[in-house]
Design a protein around this motif. Structure first.
Motif, PDB file in Angstrom:
ATOM      1  N   PHE A 128      17.469  31.479 -74.995  1.00 44.32           N
ATOM      2  CA  PHE A 128      17.436  32.938 -74.920  1.00 44.32           C
ATOM      3  C   PHE A 128      15.990  33.442 -74.881  1.00 44.32           C
ATOM      4  O   PHE A 128      15.619  34.229 -74.003  1.00 44.32           O
ATOM      5  N   PHE A 129      15.166  33.003 -75.841  1.00 46.65           N
ATOM      6  CA  PHE A 129      13.787  33.486 -75.879  1.00 46.65           C
ATOM      7  C   PHE A 129      12.980  32.968 -74.692  1.00 46.65           C
ATOM      8  O   PHE A 129      12.146  33.688 -74.128  1.00 46.65           O
ATOM      9  N   GLY A 130      13.230  31.712 -74.304  1.00 46.74           N
ATOM     10  CA  GLY A 130      12.528  31.185 -73.141  1.00 46.74           C
ATOM     11  C   GLY A 130      12.836  31.972 -71.889  1.00 46.74           C
ATOM     12  O   GLY A 130      11.933  32.303 -71.095  1.00 46.74           O
ATOM     13  N   ARG A 131      14.095  32.330 -71.702  1.00 43.44           N
ATOM     14  CA  ARG A 131      14.500  33.093 -70.523  1.00 43.44           C
ATOM     15  C   ARG A 131      13.896  34.502 -70.545  1.00 43.44           C
ATOM     16  O   ARG A 131      13.484  35.031 -69.512  1.00 43.44           O
ATOM     17  N   LEU A 132      13.837  35.095 -71.728  1.00 42.77           N
ATOM     18  CA  LEU A 132      13.280  36.438 -71.853  1.00 42.77           C
ATOM     19  C   LEU A 132      11.828  36.475 -71.383  1.00 42.77           C
ATOM     20  O   LEU A 132      11.416  37.370 -70.636  1.00 42.77           O
ATOM     21  N   PHE A 133      11.047  35.477 -71.808  1.00 42.14           N
ATOM     22  CA  PHE A 133       9.637  35.439 -71.404  1.00 42.14           C
ATOM     23  C   PHE A 133       9.474  34.966 -69.962  1.00 42.14           C
ATOM     24  O   PHE A 133       8.524  35.361 -69.283  1.00 42.14           O
TER      25      PHE A 133
END
Length: 399
Positions: A336-341
């Motif tokens: 989730f966080f990787g995709r957001l960035f």
């Protein structure tokens, strides 16, 4: 019994939130405002570290231990270096802020009571602050209360950001002082939650290295230490070659519970108790600074010291959905966080986490999240809200 001291504004609690308010009042040159501080400890020295992002050129610049124009986000697959312009990531240790607040306190002529505050009695016109034994200390036009407390209305998800950090000193260069490591997901992931490492280098030989978890429960001291030793190994650092100069620990609520920011007509809560902690990340400092600036401006204009909401309502809803998705295992936290960035400029993500993005930017951020898990989480959140609302309605009808 001695009569309470009359003031215009009483700060109950003397930590970061109160320190920022004192500094903001001083910047507005409000020496005519009668101020009192009630706290059992006169805060001095280093007892915590705040990390935050913002634009350079503020009153905080001379106080910073370090700042970085770029940060790294690391996964097992790759390392992304994110340029933050026009923002920067910054580190502020508590000592300089406490010193600034102390100087402001002197210039404002504030009265300090080194005592634990007890009950606050608000009669609608003034608030009387009592000590722990019930004796009246201060009668104030307004009280700003930053003492930690749980949410006034429990949430549907209750997680914590909990961490331990080591301030490490080395005899030879080990750290890249040009950028911080915001999230390093190469740490072993908990069964429920997300973990990551965090590196804030002050120089190539001195840095704060943390192990952080977003999860429902804290660890034991030995578990934090083992996680930090493991993370140092992943950084290629032999633990025997560095010295631990200081240790920092913290537990921050991550919940969609509602913090009651105005418990009575003339009492205003600040900091985490006033909703300044971002549920999705645990970041608090920037919202506290905004609250302090708004309060000082309102006082300077002769108005009530009301800071306004820490974050837009839509952001609190988005955080509730994200927490539910993580808590129910609907989405993988690292992904989730990787995709957001990956799918957004870093400065947009950081401004979102600060609560300053527009509706259009929020829609773009939502579109970059995994669609089906977020729909399921949003639907579950809506059902939970309706169920709770119906339950309150039935209870109210029986009274």
């Amino acid at each position: 019994m001695a009569l309470p001291v009359d003031v215009d504004l009483a700060l109950v609690g003397g930590g970061g939130a109160a320190s920022l308010v004192l500094a903001a009042l001083d910047r507005e040159n409000l020496s005519g405002v009668r101020v009192a501080i009630v706290d059992p400890v006169h805060k001095r020295g280093q007892d915590r570290t705040w990390a935050f992002w913002g634009t350079p050129g503020t009153f905080l610049d001379p106080l910073l231990s370090a700042s970085w124009p770029a940060v790294d986000v690391v996964t097992a697959a790759d390392r992304r270096t994110l340029a933050l312009h026009p923002l920067r990531y910054a580190m502020l240790r508590s000592g300089p802020l406490y010193d600034l607040a102390g100087a402001a306190e002197q210039r404002l002529g504030a009265i300090r009571f080194t005592a634990a505050a007890g009950a606050l009695h608000d009669d609608g016109g003034h608030v009387t602050v009592h000590d722990a034994e019930g004796a009246p200390l201060v009668r104030a036009g307004w009280v700003l209360d930053s003492r930690p407390r749980p949410p006034g209305r429990p949430g549907r998800t209750h997680w914590l950001q909990h961490f331990r950090g080591w301030w490490l000193e080395a005899d030879r260069p080990l750290f890249d002082a040009r950028r911080a490591v915001l999230m390093d997901f190469r740490t072993p992931q908990p069964a429920r939650g997300v973990s990551f490492g965090y590196v804030l280098p002050v120089s190539d030989r001195f840095a704060l290295v943390e192990y952080t978890e977003f999860s429902p429960a804290v660890l034991s001291g030995g578990e934090y230490d083992a996680a930090l030793r493991d993370y140092l190994t992943r950084l290629g650092i032999d633990g025997d070659t560095v010295r631990v100069r200081e240790v920092e620990n913290g537990v921050i609520p991550m919940t969609d519970g509602v913090f009651e920011s105005r418990p009575s007509p003339r009492v205003v809560r600040l900091g985490t108790a006033g909703g300044a902690t971002r549920p999705s990340t645990g970041f608090t400092f920037t919202a506290m600074a905004r609250q302090a600036d708004r309060i000082a401006r309102e006082v300077a204009a002769g108005r009530a010291p009301l800071p306004g909401p820490a974050y837009p309502a839509r952001h609190r809803w988005m955080d509730a959905v994200q927490l539910r998705a993580l808590d129910r295992g609907l989405t993988d936290g690292v992904a989730f966080f990787g995709r957001l960035f990956d799918r957004n400029p870093a400065e947009r993500v950081l401004r979102f986490l600060d609560g300053t993005t527009s509706w259009r930017e929020d829609l773009t951020l939502m579109a970059s999240a995994p669609l089906l898990p977020m729909i399921r989480a949003a639907t579950g959140d809506a059902v939970a809200r309706l169920t709770r609302s119906a339950g309150r309605g039935r209870t109210g009808g029986q009274r």
